[in-house]
Design a protein around this motif. Structure first.
Motif, short mmCIF file in Angstrom:
data_model
loop_
_atom_site.label_atom_id
_atom_site.label_comp_id
_atom_site.label_asym_id
_atom_site.label_seq_id
_atom_site.Cartn_x
_atom_site.Cartn_y
_atom_site.Cartn_z
N THR A 159 0.82 -1.22 0.00
CA THR A 159 0.00 0.00 0.00
C THR A 159 0.85 1.26 0.00
O THR A 159 0.32 2.37 -0.04
N GLY A 160 2.15 1.10 0.04
CA GLY A 160 3.04 2.26 0.03
C GLY A 160 4.46 1.85 -0.31
O GLY A 160 4.79 0.66 -0.38
N LEU A 175 10.99 0.66 9.57
CA LEU A 175 11.13 0.13 8.22
C LEU A 175 10.53 -1.26 8.06
O LEU A 175 10.44 -1.78 6.95
N VAL A 176 10.13 -1.86 9.18
CA VAL A 176 9.59 -3.22 9.13
C VAL A 176 8.08 -3.16 8.98
O VAL A 176 7.34 -2.97 9.93
N SER A 177 7.63 -3.27 7.73
CA SER A 177 6.20 -3.27 7.43
C SER A 177 5.96 -4.17 6.23
O SER A 177 6.44 -3.87 5.12
N PRO A 178 5.21 -5.25 6.40
CA PRO A 178 4.96 -6.15 5.27
C PRO A 178 4.12 -5.52 4.16
O PRO A 178 4.10 -6.04 3.04
N ASP A 179 3.45 -4.42 4.47
CA ASP A 179 2.60 -3.77 3.48
C ASP A 179 3.30 -2.63 2.74
O ASP A 179 2.66 -1.93 1.95
N THR A 180 4.58 -2.45 3.01
CA THR A 180 5.33 -1.36 2.39
C THR A 180 6.53 -1.91 1.62
O THR A 180 7.23 -2.79 2.11
N THR A 181 6.73 -1.41 0.42
CA THR A 181 7.93 -1.76 -0.35
C THR A 181 9.06 -0.87 0.12
O THR A 181 8.93 0.35 0.18
N LEU A 182 10.19 -1.48 0.45
CA LEU A 182 11.36 -0.74 0.90
C LEU A 182 12.38 -0.72 -0.22
O LEU A 182 12.78 -1.77 -0.74
N VAL A 183 12.81 0.47 -0.60
CA VAL A 183 13.82 0.64 -1.64
C VAL A 183 15.04 1.30 -1.01
O VAL A 183 14.94 2.39 -0.45
N VAL A 184 16.18 0.63 -1.10
CA VAL A 184 17.41 1.12 -0.49
C VAL A 184 18.37 1.59 -1.58
O VAL A 184 18.76 0.80 -2.45
N GLY A 194 11.71 -8.52 12.98
CA GLY A 194 10.47 -9.22 12.70
C GLY A 194 10.07 -9.38 11.25
O GLY A 194 9.08 -10.06 10.96
N LEU A 195 10.81 -8.79 10.32
CA LEU A 195 10.46 -9.01 8.92
C LEU A 195 10.91 -10.43 8.55
O LEU A 195 12.07 -10.80 8.78
N PRO A 196 10.02 -11.26 8.01
CA PRO A 196 10.39 -12.65 7.73
C PRO A 196 11.63 -12.77 6.85
O PRO A 196 11.78 -12.02 5.87
#
Length: 261
Positions: free
Chosen positions: A140-141, A162-171, A189-191
Motif C-alpha cells: 500500500t506504500g 522500516l519493518v512493514s509487510p505492506d510497504t515496499t522498501l527501496v534502499v 520481525g520481517l520474515p
C-alpha cells in the motif's frame, strides 16, 4: 560588467538516455560546461556536444574524489564567470542527489538556478524488472531510504519503522551494507523469506539483477557492480526470475527444495 551565469540542477535518470526529459537534454546540449557525477551513464554523456567542457566530480563509497563542499564552490565559480552550467546527476537531483544542498549554496551566492527532475532509480528499476513499487494486496506504500551515510558514518536508520509487510522498501546506495540491512530487518520481525531484489545499472544494457529471500540476497548479489538498488517486499514476488523464466514463487520453492535435498 559580466553577467552572472545560471546553474541547471539536472536529473539524468537511471541510465537509459531515452528516459531523459526534453528539458534535461536541451540544457545539456546548450550548456557551456557540464559538471557531472560518476553515476551518469556513458550513453547519456555521449549526448553532450564534443566541444562542451566537462568536469567530473563523481563520488563513490569510501572515495570522494571531489568533496561536496568543493563541488558547491565549483558551481559558484563557474556561474560567476557568466557560464551556463549543467550540473548533471544520476536519477533525480532531489532524491538522494544533494541537489538542494547545492541550491542552498547557489542561493547564498546570489546565483540563479533551476531544478530539472529525472526518473529516479526506483522507478526505472521497477519498469525494467517488472517489479511494481505498489500493488493492490501486496504493498500500500513505498519508502525510499539511503543505505549509506555521509563520510561513511554508521548506518543508524530507524529500523523499527522500516519493518512493514505492506510497504515496499527501496534502499539506495546500499550495496556495501546489504547484509547488515537484511540482518537488522529480520531481527525486528520481517520474515527472512521476504522476497528481495538487487539490481545493478537498471534500465541499461548492463543491467543485472538477483532475486532471493531477504536473508540470502546479500550473498546472491555479491559481485554486482555499482550502482546497485536494493528492493525488499512482497511486490518482488511479481518478478520473473532470470534466467529460468519461472515465477518467483516457483523459483523460491525450487531453491528451498534444493537446499534440503
Amino acid at each position: 560588467m559580466k553577467q552572472t551565469g545560471k546553474v541547471s540542477l539536472i536529473g539524468a535518470g537511471p541510465g537509459d538516455p531515452e528516459l531523459l526529459t526534453l528539458k534535461a537534454l536541451n540544457r545539456m546540449q546548450t550548456a557551456d560546461v557540464v559538471v557531472y557525477d560518476r553515476l551518469v551513464s556513458p550513453e547519456i554523456m555521449a549526448l553532450i556536444p564534443p566541444a562542451t567542457r566537462r568536469i567530473a566530480v563523481g563520488k563513490e563509497a569510501g572515495h570522494h574524489c571531489v568533496p561536496q563542499e568543493r563541488i558547491n564552490e565549483i558551481l559558484v565559480e563557474l556561474a560567476r564567470q557568466g557560464l551556463r552550467v549543467a550540473r548533471l546527476k544520476g536519477g533525480d537531483p532531489l532524491i538522494f542527489g544533494r541537489g538542494s544542498e547545492e541550491a542552498e549554496e547557489l542561493a547564498a551566492a546570489g546565483i540563479g538556478y533551476e531544478y530539472i527532475p529525472g526518473i529516479t532509480a526506483a522507478q526505472g528499476a521497477a519498469c525494467s524488472t517488472g517489479v511494481p513499487l505498489t500493488h493492490r494486496g501486496l504493498a500500500t506504500g513505498v519508502r525510499y531510504v539511503t543505505g549509506h551515510r555521509a563520510r561513511d558514518a554508521a548506518l543508524d536508520l530507524d529500523w523499527d519503522s522500516l519493518v512493514s509487510p505492506d510497504t515496499t522498501l527501496v534502499v539506495y546506495m546500499g550495496a556495501a551494507n546489504m547484509a547488515r540491512i537484511a540482518a537488522e530487518l529480520t531481527a525486528r520481525g520481517l520474515p527472512a523469506s521476504t522476497p528481495a531484489m538487487a539490481v545493478a545499472s537498471a534500465t541499461t544494457s548492463r543491467e543485472r539483477r538477483v532475486i532471493a529471500p531477504l536473508d540470502q540476497v546479500a550473498d546472491a548479489a555479491e559481485g554486482l557492480e555499482a550502482p546497485v538498488l536494493f528492493v525488499v517486499g512482497r511486490v518482488v514476488s511479481l518478478a520473473v526470475a532470470e534466467p529460468a523464466g519461472l515465477p518467483l514463487g516457483d523459483w523460491l520453492d525450487r531453491m528451498g527444495a534444493a537446499a534440503h535435498a
